[in-house]
Design an enzyme around this catalytic site. Structure first.
Site, short mmCIF file in Angstrom:
data_model
loop_
_atom_site.label_atom_id
_atom_site.label_comp_id
_atom_site.label_asym_id
_atom_site.label_seq_id
_atom_site.Cartn_x
_atom_site.Cartn_y
_atom_site.Cartn_z
N THR A 39 0.82 -1.22 0.00
CA THR A 39 0.00 0.00 0.00
C THR A 39 0.85 1.26 0.00
O THR A 39 0.57 2.21 -0.74
CB THR A 39 -0.94 0.03 1.21
N GLY A 40 1.89 1.31 0.83
CA GLY A 40 2.70 2.53 0.93
C GLY A 40 3.45 2.82 -0.35
O GLY A 40 3.46 3.97 -0.82
#
Length: 266
Positions: free
Chosen positions: A212-213
């Protein structure tokens, strides 16, 4: 007849052999958003859905050579940095970016989704002192906020102070990601003038959120390369990562990745 080249975005990060995060996630995101992705590999991981089994840095000379090959010939319209791991690599990348005439998105990767350390303790101060001042946008999660500033974010009310503290380290814009909090998935973007922009989305009950990051930071860099303002780039990226999280799928025996190609699957 040849067509014009798309916007060009460079990622400087580590390789994820499982394909969910790192360089692989960055390039998938860039393709999905219509830009040409290029890479400087700073390290190689042996990694799967269960965690990181090994990590090897590339020599400083190899990282510098990759960067110069891309920037001196092809050029860039945005740069995204990810896992750099050592103080030597962080310092090198900060020096390389000193003269880049393009937005820089810094994802201050410190710990993997599985809790594996990806930034040496000795590199934290170098990241703070040398790399963050190069950042157009920095995108820490709450663990990384604590690592960089010492502040613990327990709720949304703590996020404005966290954003100010991160900006005090030199970044122009700070995007504090609230994904580890309860309730809505709320992120806060703070601008150079102190303006605050909140971005909210439904929280999906999906454990498959690896990458996600990396994906969000690459999306922001891609949208900046396409000419969007920072708030608009973050808004568009929030929409993209929310869809990718909702479509995350199981892979292996652990935490699967977000789906970078969710928009292509109907």
């Amino acid at each position: 007849m040849p067509t014009a080249a798309p916007a060009r975005v460079l990622t400087i990060a580590g390789s994820d052999s499982g394909g969910g995060a790192g360089i692989q996630a960055d390039l998938k995101t860039m393709l999905a958003l219509g830009v040409h992705g290029m890479s400087v590999v700073a390290g190689v991981t042996a990694q799967n859905s269960l965690g990181v089994q090994g990590y090897w840095e590339l020599p400083v000379e190899a990282v510098r050579a990759q960067y110069r090959s891309v920037v001196d010939d092809i050029g860039v319209q945005a740069v995204k940095t990810g896992m750099l791991a050592s103080p030597e690599l962080v310092s090198l990348v900060a020096s390389l970016l000193a003269d880049v005439d393009a937005p820089v998105v810094v994802d201050p990767v410190g710990v993997s989704k599985h809790g594996d350390a990806l930034l040496a303790p000795s590199a934290v101060s170098v990241l703070r002192d040398e790399l963050l001042p190069r950042a157009t946008v920095v995108t820490p999660n709450l663990h990384e906020v604590a690592q960089l500033t010492g502040l613990e974010v327990a709720g949304e009310s703590d996020m404005p102070e966290a954003a100010r503290a991160v900006q005090d380290l030199g970044a122009q814009w700070a995007l504090i990601k609230g994904g580890h909090l309860e309730g809505e998935a709320a992120d806060l973007l703070r601008g150079p003038d102190g303006s605050e922009h909140w971005f909210r989305a439904e929280r999906y009950d999906n454990r498959h959120t690896h990458g996600t990051g990396c994906t969000l930071a690459s999306a922001v860099a891609s949208h900046l390369a396409l000419g969007l303002s920072v708030p608009d780039a973050v808004a568009a990226s929030k929409t993209y990562i929310t869809g990718a999280i909702a479509a995350g799928f199981p892979l292996g025996d652990g935490i699967g990745p977000v789906d970078h190609g969710w928009r292509f699957r109907g």
